[in-house]
Design a protein around this motif. Structure first.
Motif, PDB file in Angstrom:
ATOM      1  N   SER A   1       0.800  -0.980  -0.127  1.00  0.00           N
ATOM      2  CA  SER A   1      -0.071  -0.129  -0.048  1.00  0.00           C
ATOM      3  C   SER A   1       0.819   1.296   0.062  1.00  0.00           C
ATOM      4  O   SER A   1       0.448   2.400  -0.837  1.00  0.00           O
ATOM      5  CB  SER A   1      -0.865   0.094   1.140  1.00  0.00           C
ATOM      6  OG  SER A   1      -0.268  -0.529   2.296  1.00  0.00           O
ATOM      7  N   LEU A   2       1.966   1.181   0.691  1.00  0.00           N
ATOM      8  CA  LEU A   2       2.617   2.422   0.874  1.00  0.00           C
ATOM      9  C   LEU A   2       3.691   2.617  -0.363  1.00  0.00           C
ATOM     10  O   LEU A   2       3.623   3.788  -0.903  1.00  0.00           O
ATOM     11  CB  LEU A   2       3.554   2.308   1.998  1.00  0.00           C
ATOM     12  CG  LEU A   2       4.028   3.467   2.915  1.00  0.00           C
ATOM     13  CD1 LEU A   2       2.996   4.352   2.918  1.00  0.00           C
ATOM     14  CD2 LEU A   2       5.022   3.305   4.145  1.00  0.00           C
ATOM     15  N   GLN A   3       4.014   1.415  -1.107  1.00  0.00           N
ATOM     16  CA  GLN A   3       4.691   1.318  -2.417  1.00  0.00           C
ATOM     17  C   GLN A   3       3.736   2.075  -3.145  1.00  0.00           C
ATOM     18  O   GLN A   3       4.465   2.832  -4.211  1.00  0.00           O
ATOM     19  CB  GLN A   3       4.957  -0.072  -2.530  1.00  0.00           C
ATOM     20  CG  GLN A   3       6.429   0.037  -3.197  1.00  0.00           C
ATOM     21  CD  GLN A   3       6.869  -1.546  -3.055  1.00  0.00           C
ATOM     22  OE1 GLN A   3       6.462  -2.566  -2.569  1.00  0.00           O
ATOM     23  NE2 GLN A   3       8.295  -1.512  -3.624  1.00  0.00           N
ATOM     24  N   GLN A   4       2.843   1.663  -3.132  1.00  0.00           N
ATOM     25  CA  GLN A   4       1.845   2.130  -4.098  1.00  0.00           C
ATOM     26  C   GLN A   4       1.589   3.879  -4.205  1.00  0.00           C
ATOM     27  O   GLN A   4       1.838   4.563  -5.361  1.00  0.00           O
ATOM     28  CB  GLN A   4       0.355   1.698  -4.101  1.00  0.00           C
ATOM     29  CG  GLN A   4      -0.131   0.509  -5.153  1.00  0.00           C
ATOM     30  CD  GLN A   4      -1.396  -0.193  -4.896  1.00  0.00           C
ATOM     31  OE1 GLN A   4      -2.022   0.384  -3.983  1.00  0.00           O
ATOM     32  NE2 GLN A   4      -1.554  -1.378  -5.601  1.00  0.00           N
ATOM     33  N   PHE A   5       1.301   4.141  -2.948  1.00  0.00           N
ATOM     34  CA  PHE A   5       1.358   5.521  -2.649  1.00  0.00           C
ATOM     35  C   PHE A   5       2.410   6.420  -3.056  1.00  0.00           C
ATOM     36  O   PHE A   5       2.342   7.485  -3.878  1.00  0.00           O
ATOM     37  CB  PHE A   5       1.002   6.080  -1.279  1.00  0.00           C
ATOM     38  CG  PHE A   5       1.268   7.200  -0.824  1.00  0.00           C
ATOM     39  CD1 PHE A   5       2.453   7.748  -0.142  1.00  0.00           C
ATOM     40  CD2 PHE A   5       0.251   8.216  -1.109  1.00  0.00           C
ATOM     41  CE1 PHE A   5       2.746   9.192   0.360  1.00  0.00           C
ATOM     42  CE2 PHE A   5       0.644   9.538  -1.046  1.00  0.00           C
ATOM     43  CZ  PHE A   5       1.656  10.153  -0.386  1.00  0.00           C
ATOM     44  N   LEU A   6       3.674   5.920  -2.698  1.00  0.00           N
ATOM     45  CA  LEU A   6       4.965   6.722  -3.134  1.00  0.00           C
ATOM     46  C   LEU A   6       5.091   6.759  -4.418  1.00  0.00           C
ATOM     47  O   LEU A   6       5.794   7.746  -5.073  1.00  0.00           O
ATOM     48  CB  LEU A   6       6.066   6.111  -2.407  1.00  0.00           C
ATOM     49  CG  LEU A   6       6.190   5.999  -0.796  1.00  0.00           C
ATOM     50  CD1 LEU A   6       7.321   5.548  -0.271  1.00  0.00           C
ATOM     51  CD2 LEU A   6       6.226   7.538  -0.583  1.00  0.00           C
ATOM     52  N   GLN A   7       4.739   5.624  -5.477  1.00  0.00           N
ATOM     53  CA  GLN A   7       4.878   5.689  -6.884  1.00  0.00           C
ATOM     54  C   GLN A   7       3.777   6.617  -7.384  1.00  0.00           C
ATOM     55  O   GLN A   7       4.200   7.302  -8.195  1.00  0.00           O
ATOM     56  CB  GLN A   7       4.441   3.819  -7.321  1.00  0.00           C
ATOM     57  CG  GLN A   7       4.543   3.756  -8.958  1.00  0.00           C
ATOM     58  CD  GLN A   7       6.021   4.109  -9.147  1.00  0.00           C
ATOM     59  OE1 GLN A   7       6.918   4.005  -8.617  1.00  0.00           O
ATOM     60  NE2 GLN A   7       6.235   4.486 -10.529  1.00  0.00           N
ATOM     61  N   LYS A   8       2.523   6.391  -6.828  1.00  0.00           N
ATOM     62  CA  LYS A   8       1.689   7.382  -7.467  1.00  0.00           C
ATOM     63  C   LYS A   8       2.233   9.011  -7.196  1.00  0.00           C
ATOM     64  O   LYS A   8       2.106   9.814  -7.983  1.00  0.00           O
ATOM     65  CB  LYS A   8       0.545   7.445  -6.560  1.00  0.00           C
ATOM     66  CG  LYS A   8      -0.648   6.311  -7.386  1.00  0.00           C
ATOM     67  CD  LYS A   8      -2.197   6.338  -6.746  1.00  0.00           C
ATOM     68  CE  LYS A   8      -2.528   4.947  -6.697  1.00  0.00           C
ATOM     69  NZ  LYS A   8      -3.757   4.960  -5.658  1.00  0.00           N
ATOM     70  N   ARG A   9       2.712   9.058  -5.966  1.00  0.00           N
ATOM     71  CA  ARG A   9       3.237  10.443  -5.837  1.00  0.00           C
ATOM     72  C   ARG A   9       4.345  10.992  -6.756  1.00  0.00           C
ATOM     73  O   ARG A   9       4.522  11.909  -7.230  1.00  0.00           O
ATOM     74  CB  ARG A   9       3.837  10.761  -4.331  1.00  0.00           C
ATOM     75  CG  ARG A   9       4.067  12.070  -3.973  1.00  0.00           C
ATOM     76  CD  ARG A   9       4.494  11.912  -2.529  1.00  0.00           C
ATOM     77  NE  ARG A   9       5.752  11.512  -2.150  1.00  0.00           N
ATOM     78  CZ  ARG A   9       6.517  11.575  -1.076  1.00  0.00           C
ATOM     79  NH1 ARG A   9       5.851  12.325  -0.239  1.00  0.00           N
ATOM     80  NH2 ARG A   9       7.833  11.038  -0.907  1.00  0.00           N
TER      81      ARG A   9
END
Lengths: 597, 169
Positions: free
Chosen positions: B126-134
């Motif tokens: 979940s965190l990885q996805q967020f950082l990627q999106k950011r």
């Protein structure tokens, strides 16, 4: 004295026997009705056959901690009147991308064998399992008319078609939980059908999924379900949710929604949160300019999640200062020590604190990073803390000692030492961890993930000796040699579940250590001195103890996860667990079952 | 920098696949981080007597700063104060004794004691996805945008951050 093993429970059996003087069956049933704690139930069921039978018939809820530990048929035979079932599948490591998609944990046999016969079943919770549309159809056909709670927690392999079926058939559904599931999105009709068919929904959660929904359907849901208390949803621009937020007057918890345009506050000016809102999950991409949206009700907030926001350290300081009633706070480490000092000064009632790992590249986040300074401040300031999980850049023994001294209610403590900083102020952490474990006598869950040199063999021995009532541990990069592991194992009398990662222990030592831990029923290991075949693991072979081995192999690196991402690691993995079900019948071909042969 | 770089020898040929790749890299002429010391090829599969090793090492010379770690037959041995000459002598001996079709130099294997390097801390998805999106979001709106909101921008920003990382390394 803290951290010591409690004495055995003593149960008097006299009352349940005897002719005229015995306690009547109905009375026993009534008494059992007040006994909820699963461990109390476990103890009661072992007293005599009569108590075993009464427990079996009156047990309302069972959690199967690992789906391969028991067969569905056995569960059905013992608890025919079960109302609520929770099942856990894949190892926790799946959340970190370390378990390939075809590993297993299929819901199919459970649904097939239990959905129809369990006539009282109204709540189902699956965590990290694989469930198909077909499986859900079977469940819904059998139980749909009375299903009140359906939680699919980090599950995968189903689509919105199944959600449509649920929406149409489960009109008594109070809770629909789909957080972090990987769902094939075939359209948003499911939400419309849910809004139209259900009027009692209390909790709807499709947070951290990629489902696209129509804001108008959400509004319809708010209109029809007056008792909706919690909505956690996928990303949808907040300006589209103005209608929903206005309609859902009873709402107390909201998460998800995003700010699609940075700096355009005027677009979000009209967003007004419902009056009773006190649990606020991450508003994705919320930045400094959008923060004021929270100010009107920040003083009533009990839970705040800022993990997916774009706030700086300073922003965190500003917003947290306005939230004196927080019980739960979740942030990334951009909060910094300064932010934690604000937490310590402001959030005196704080029970749960999670500090996640932000971007490693320092350019992205200013002043990011949490150290012993912030942790100590929080320990001193927030004495009610029950749960602390922190990714820290630096640490000292003193900080751990402070936590031990001040956080007497700590139930769950997890510390991960990040690997960015070369020099850590104060290693090894032997004395600090000893102080923490001795003083936090209520600790039940513990994670300690360091780096080589972070904990000596002596320190690892301390963890064992002072493990007290800890039931679950995750340890990473601890100890120096096999001796440390054995010392640790000899101390852990109550440890039930253990996860080890990135350690220097030999296969032989692992096996010997397992044999020293009397309560251990589940162990997962990755990153140790593995052999190509795992043969030394057979030293721990014994009845009902399954040993599964994923050999070290470069090919594993190409295994895909459900979301298309490759498996991060290709090191050997060991999974061993007590099971009444014998060998797993559904193993992938790359997994080797060492025992039973 | 090359003399300080750790050299890892796959004595048991546990990683033939990765080894193929490393060999291919070497043929293409790319500078792998740990494929040579002073140009000398250090790839070898050897059966070395441990006593021989200790003899060489205990030869008594001015100790150099770099420790030497050997993974052999399921055991890990670390030696402090191994000078450059000694290290070369050991590796030369290993190469001379070799009989097989030549081992390869690989990065990390199942016996490595230094797991922290081989087993990076992983993030929750979940965190990885967020950082990627950011990352994607910031590069789409950043000043290095090439063309309308597009792939050019992402590439430019991605290259920029890669360069920054290299400088920081």
């Amino acid at each position: 004295m803290g951290g010591e093993v409690p004495g055995p429970r003593l149960l008097s059996r006299a009352l349940s026997f005897g002719g005229g003087g015995g306690v009547p069956e109905e009375a026993l049933h009534l008494v059992f009705g007040y006994v909820d704690d699963p461990r109390d139930r476990e103890a009661a069921s072992l007293v005599c056959r009569r108590w075993h039978r009464i427990d079996a018939l009156s047990r309302k809820h069972v959690t199967v901690g690992f789906c391969y530990a028991v067969e569905p048929a056995r569960l059905l035979a013992r608890f025919p009147r079960l109302e609520s079932l929770a099942l856990k599948g894949k190892p926790r490591a799946a959340m970190y991308g370390l378990i390939p998609e075809d590993w297993g944990a299929y819901a199919a046999p459970w649904v097939a064998q239990l959905a129809a016969p369990l006539e009282c079943l109204k709540a189902v919770h699956l965590r990290r399992m694989t469930i198909t549309d077909q499986d859900i159809a079977v469940l819904v056909r059998a139980r749909g008319h009375m299903l009140q709670v359906l939680k699919l927690d980090k599950c995968s392999d189903f689509s919105t078609d199944a959600l449509r079926l649920i929406a149409r058939s489960c009109r008594s559904l109070r809770t629909l939980f789909l957080e972090e599931c990987i769902i094939d999105d075939k359209g948003s009709e499911w939400l419309h059908e849910l809004a139209v068919n259900n009027s009692v929904l209390v909790t709807l959660n499709f947070y951290m999924t990629d489902l696209k929904v129509e804001p108008s359907d959400l509004e319809l849901l708010a209109k029809n379900c007056k008792s909706l208390l919690s909505l956690k949803m996928s990303d949808c621009d907040l300006s589209d949710l103005i209608g929903f937020l206005q309609t859902s007057k009873a709402l107390q918890e909201f998460a998800g929604g995003s700010f699609s345009e940075v700096g355009e506050y005027t677009k979000y000016e009209k967003v007004k949160f419902p009056p009773r809102l006190c649990f606020l999950g991450s508003l994705t991409f919320m930045g400094k300019n959008e923060m004021p949206i929270i100010f009107p009700f920040s003083a009533t907030l009990k839970k705040l999640d800022l993990q997916y926001t774009l706030l700086t350290t300073e922003d965190h300081c500003q917003i947290i200062a306005k939230c004196p009633n927080l019980l739960v706070l979740e942030v990334r480490n951009v909060i910094g020590d300064r932010g934690l000092e604000v937490v310590a000064d402001t959030c005196k009632k704080l029970r749960r604190l999670r500090i996640e790992r932000g971007e490693d590249d320092p350019g992205q986040e200013e002043q990011g990073g949490v150290s012993q300074l912030g942790l100590t401040a929080v320990a001193v300031g927030c004495r009610e803390l029950e749960y602390i999980a922190a990714y820290v850049s630096d640490i000292t023994n003193g900080a751990l000692e402070s936590i031990g001294t001040f956080c007497k209610n700590l139930y769950d403590f997890r510390l991960v030492l990040l690997d960015q900083q070369k020099e850590i102020t104060d290693l090894p952490l032997d004395n600090g961890v000893r102080a923490l474990l001795r003083n936090c006598t209520k600790l039940r869950r513990f994670a300690f993930y360091l780096r080589p040199g972070g904990l000596s063999d002596v320190g690892l021995g301390y963890i064992g000796r002072y493990s007290g009532n800890i039931q679950y541990m995750l340890l990473g990069n601890v100890g120096e040699s096999d001796n440390g592991l054995i010392q640790f194992a000899m101390g852990c009398t109550n440890l039930r579940k253990l996860e080890l990662r990135s350690c220097c222990f030999s296969e032989r030592a692992l096996a010997v250590a397992v044999l020293q831990m009397p309560s251990l029923r589940y162990i997962w290991v990755q990153g140790y001195r593995a052999s190509p075949t795992g043969q030394d693991l057979l030293l721990m072979a014994r009845p009902f103890w399954n040993i599964e081995f994923a050999p070290p192999s470069p090919e594993n690196v190409y295994r895909m996860m459900a979301d298309g991402q490759p498996c991060v690691d290709n090191q050997a993995q060991v999974l061993a667990y007590y099971s009444l079900a014998g060998r797993r019948p559904d193993c992938p071909q790359w997994l080797v079952i060492l025992h039973p042969a | 920098m090359a003399s300080r770089a750790p050299v890892e020898l796959d004595f048991l040929g546990l990683r033939p696949a990765a080894a193929e790749e490393a060999a291919a890299d070497h043929r293409r002429g790319s500078t792998g981080t740990a494929s040579s010391i002073r140009g000398m090829k250090t790839s070898a599969i050897a059966s070395i007597g441990a006593r021989q090793l200790r003899r060489v090492i205990a030869g008594g010379e001015t100790p150099a700063p770099a420790p030497m770690t050997l993974f052999y037959n399921g055991a890990v041995a670390t030696f402090d104060g191994v000078s450059q000459d000694k290290a070369e002598a050991i590796m030369k001996m290993a190469m001379e004794v070799t009989t097989s079709n030549g081992g390869r130099v690989v990065r990390g294997d199942a016996f490595s004691g230094n797991f922290a390097k081989d087993m990076p801390l992983t993030r929750t998805k979940s965190l990885q996805q967020f950082l990627q999106k950011r990352k994607e979001r910031l590069s789409a709106t950043g000043p290095y945008q090439v063309g309308p909101g597009g792939t050019g921008g992402v590439a430019a920003a991605a290259t920029k951050s890669f360069r920054v990382k290299e400088e920081a390394a």
